[in-house]
Motif scaffolding. Structure first.
Motif, mmCIF file in Angstrom:
data_model
loop_
_atom_site.group_PDB
_atom_site.id
_atom_site.type_symbol
_atom_site.label_atom_id
_atom_site.label_comp_id
_atom_site.label_asym_id
_atom_site.label_seq_id
_atom_site.Cartn_x
_atom_site.Cartn_y
_atom_site.Cartn_z
ATOM 1 N N ILE A 108 45.810 30.915 55.747
ATOM 2 C CA ILE A 108 47.134 31.164 55.181
ATOM 3 C C ILE A 108 47.368 30.360 53.903
ATOM 4 C CG2 ILE A 108 48.131 31.713 57.440
ATOM 5 C CD1 ILE A 108 49.285 28.886 57.505
ATOM 6 N N SER A 109 46.302 29.812 53.372
ATOM 7 C CA SER A 109 46.454 28.999 52.165
ATOM 8 C C SER A 109 46.907 29.832 50.970
ATOM 9 C CB SER A 109 45.132 28.291 51.844
ATOM 10 O OG SER A 109 44.091 29.250 51.643
ATOM 11 N N GLY A 110 46.548 31.119 50.986
ATOM 12 C CA GLY A 110 46.917 31.961 49.855
ATOM 13 C C GLY A 110 48.241 32.674 50.037
ATOM 14 N N LEU A 111 48.866 32.506 51.212
ATOM 15 C CA LEU A 111 50.148 33.173 51.469
ATOM 16 C C LEU A 111 51.281 32.410 50.813
ATOM 17 C CD1 LEU A 111 49.748 34.129 55.232
ATOM 18 C CD2 LEU A 111 49.318 35.549 53.226
ATOM 19 N N LYS A 112 52.258 33.159 50.358
ATOM 20 C CA LYS A 112 53.414 32.562 49.702
ATOM 21 C C LYS A 112 54.682 32.962 50.443
ATOM 22 C CE LYS A 112 55.973 32.506 45.329
ATOM 23 N NZ LYS A 112 56.060 33.074 43.945
ATOM 24 N N ILE A 113 55.464 31.986 50.823
ATOM 25 C CA ILE A 113 56.732 32.253 51.501
ATOM 26 C C ILE A 113 57.748 32.721 50.469
ATOM 27 C CG2 ILE A 113 58.595 31.256 52.854
ATOM 28 C CD1 ILE A 113 56.597 29.299 54.017
ATOM 29 N N MET A 114 58.317 33.901 50.695
ATOM 30 C CA MET A 114 59.262 34.467 49.750
ATOM 31 C C MET A 114 60.610 34.674 50.420
ATOM 32 S SD MET A 114 59.021 38.048 47.589
ATOM 33 C CE MET A 114 57.619 37.449 46.652
ATOM 34 N N SER A 115 61.656 34.273 49.769
ATOM 35 C CA SER A 115 63.002 34.459 50.277
ATOM 36 C C SER A 115 63.424 35.913 50.104
ATOM 37 C CB SER A 115 63.974 33.547 49.529
ATOM 38 O OG SER A 115 65.315 33.857 49.878
ATOM 39 N N VAL A 116 64.297 36.380 50.997
ATOM 40 C CA VAL A 116 64.812 37.740 50.891
ATOM 41 C C VAL A 116 65.548 37.922 49.567
ATOM 42 C CG1 VAL A 116 66.415 39.403 51.914
ATOM 43 C CG2 VAL A 116 65.009 37.958 53.384
ATOM 44 N N GLN A 117 66.184 36.870 49.085
ATOM 45 C CA GLN A 117 66.920 36.955 47.833
ATOM 46 C C GLN A 117 66.011 37.249 46.648
ATOM 47 O OE1 GLN A 117 69.236 33.388 47.451
ATOM 48 N NE2 GLN A 117 70.656 33.944 49.082
ATOM 49 N N ASP A 118 64.720 36.940 46.806
ATOM 50 C CA ASP A 118 63.773 37.183 45.719
ATOM 51 C C ASP A 118 63.126 38.560 45.805
ATOM 52 O OD1 ASP A 118 64.287 34.618 44.794
ATOM 53 O OD2 ASP A 118 62.691 33.742 46.028
ATOM 54 N N ASN A 119 63.524 39.332 46.796
ATOM 55 C CA ASN A 119 62.989 40.684 46.969
ATOM 56 C C ASN A 119 64.143 41.681 46.824
ATOM 57 O OD1 ASN A 119 61.938 43.146 47.909
ATOM 58 N ND2 ASN A 119 60.509 42.096 49.276
ATOM 59 N N PRO A 120 64.377 42.209 45.620
ATOM 60 C CA PRO A 120 65.539 43.082 45.380
ATOM 61 C C PRO A 120 65.590 44.305 46.285
ATOM 62 C CG PRO A 120 64.524 42.413 43.315
ATOM 63 C CD PRO A 120 63.596 41.994 44.405
ATOM 64 N N GLU A 121 64.441 44.932 46.540
ATOM 65 C CA GLU A 121 64.437 46.143 47.357
ATOM 66 C C GLU A 121 64.841 45.842 48.797
ATOM 67 O OE1 GLU A 121 60.703 48.086 47.069
ATOM 68 O OE2 GLU A 121 60.886 48.518 44.921
ATOM 69 N N LEU A 122 64.275 44.794 49.365
ATOM 70 C CA LEU A 122 64.622 44.416 50.734
ATOM 71 C C LEU A 122 66.069 43.951 50.810
ATOM 72 C CD1 LEU A 122 63.826 43.973 53.646
ATOM 73 C CD2 LEU A 122 62.933 41.727 53.009
ATOM 74 N N ALA A 147 71.559 45.080 52.671
ATOM 75 C CA ALA A 147 72.982 45.191 52.321
ATOM 76 C C ALA A 147 73.509 46.582 52.634
ATOM 77 C CB ALA A 147 73.177 44.866 50.846
ATOM 78 N N THR A 148 72.707 47.610 52.344
ATOM 79 C CA THR A 148 73.125 48.987 52.636
ATOM 80 C C THR A 148 73.300 49.203 54.126
ATOM 81 O OG1 THR A 148 71.981 49.815 50.659
ATOM 82 C CG2 THR A 148 72.495 51.418 52.374
ATOM 83 N N SER A 149 72.369 48.700 54.921
ATOM 84 C CA SER A 149 72.466 48.828 56.379
ATOM 85 C C SER A 149 73.703 48.109 56.898
ATOM 86 C CB SER A 149 71.207 48.257 57.043
ATOM 87 O OG SER A 149 70.067 48.973 56.644
ATOM 88 N N LEU A 169 76.822 46.029 46.798
ATOM 89 C CA LEU A 169 75.609 45.553 47.465
ATOM 90 C C LEU A 169 75.507 44.036 47.428
ATOM 91 C CD1 LEU A 169 73.018 48.209 46.200
ATOM 92 C CD2 LEU A 169 73.947 47.993 48.513
ATOM 93 N N ASP A 170 75.829 43.449 46.275
ATOM 94 C CA ASP A 170 75.765 41.990 46.155
ATOM 95 C C ASP A 170 76.773 41.325 47.078
ATOM 96 O OD1 ASP A 170 73.764 42.237 44.300
ATOM 97 O OD2 ASP A 170 75.080 42.003 42.556
ATOM 98 N N ALA A 171 77.998 41.870 47.112
ATOM 99 C CA ALA A 171 79.039 41.304 47.973
ATOM 100 C C ALA A 171 78.664 41.457 49.447
ATOM 101 C CB ALA A 171 80.379 41.987 47.691
ATOM 102 N N ALA A 172 78.068 42.599 49.803
ATOM 103 C CA ALA A 172 77.659 42.828 51.188
ATOM 104 C C ALA A 172 76.576 41.855 51.607
ATOM 105 C CB ALA A 172 77.179 44.268 51.350
ATOM 106 N N PHE A 173 75.617 41.602 50.717
ATOM 107 C CA PHE A 173 74.547 40.671 51.053
ATOM 108 C C PHE A 173 75.090 39.263 51.260
ATOM 109 C CE2 PHE A 173 71.039 37.787 50.149
ATOM 110 C CZ PHE A 173 70.050 38.304 50.965
#
Length: 204
Positions: free
Chosen positions: A35-49, A54-56, A167-171
């Motif tokens: 897992i040395s090459g894996l990068k932890i990414m926040s949901v805030q950094d993934n616009p599509e997710l 937010a839509t759901s 969407l921003d307000a919902a998130f």
């Protein structure tokens, strides 16, 4: 048969079970994932997710609001008229246009095609009531809860096209709810440090 006589049988059964058992994976063959090459990414950094979540959340809020406030079309207070045969109700029409019939009445009516231009409301309920009564040989009795077409309000459809601001307000609201839930769970598991004033004599 003595216990000694039963031992060979038990041994045979154990041998058969061992023979039928599937071989497992040896511990030496298990390898740790790199897992040395894996990068932890926040949901805030993934616009599509982020937008998907937010839509759901917005759709769930809209559904909960509808369930809490709307009265069903087939509620008793929404009855427009009934169709009776020999004093028995065989069909019920509602102000929005929907109808409910007995199996026998539905069999006589068959495929009831609505006329063009009538998309709902008391006018459609009246038209259906008359056609059903004619098919079953019954009479139409308008209910005291019947309303005029002008007083009928179609149900509002929930839009699924949300703006960037929505969407921003919902998130943000969703994240705030999550933080509140985590805080409440943490408070439930916390142990008070202050003594209640009582004591236990362990020397007794």
């Amino acid at each position: 048969m003595t216990p000694a006589d039963a031992l060979p049988v038990a041994g045979a059964e154990a041998s058969t079970a061992a023979g039928n058992a599937k071989p497992g994976i040896p511990v030496s063959a298990v390898k740790a994932l790199d897992i040395s090459g894996l990068k932890i990414m926040s949901v805030q950094d993934n616009p599509e997710l982020r937008d998907l979540m937010a839509t759901s959340w917005l759709r769930m809020q809209a559904a909960n609001s509808t369930i809490a406030t709307d009265v069903p079309d087939n509620a008793p207070q929404n009855i427009y008229a009934t169709v009776k045969v020999n004093g028995k109700v065989v069909a019920t029409l509602y102000n929005g246009g929907p109808s409910a019939m007995t199996n026998e009445a539905a069999g006589r009516v068959g495929d009831l095609q609505d006329p063009p231009g009538l998309n709902g409301g008391p006018d459609l309920a009246q038209w259906r009531a008359e056609r059903i009564a004619k098919a079953v040989g019954g009479t139409v009795e308008k209910a005291s809860t019947a309303i005029a077409q002008s007083a009928w309000k179609p149900r509002q459809t929930t839009s699924t096209d949300y703006t960037r601001a929505q969407l921003d307000a919902a998130f943000e609201a969703m994240m705030a709810e999550r933080q509140t839930a985590i805080a409440q769970r943490s408070a439930g598991y916390s142990t008070p440090h202050e003594s209640s004033g009582g004591y236990t004599d362990f020397n007794a």
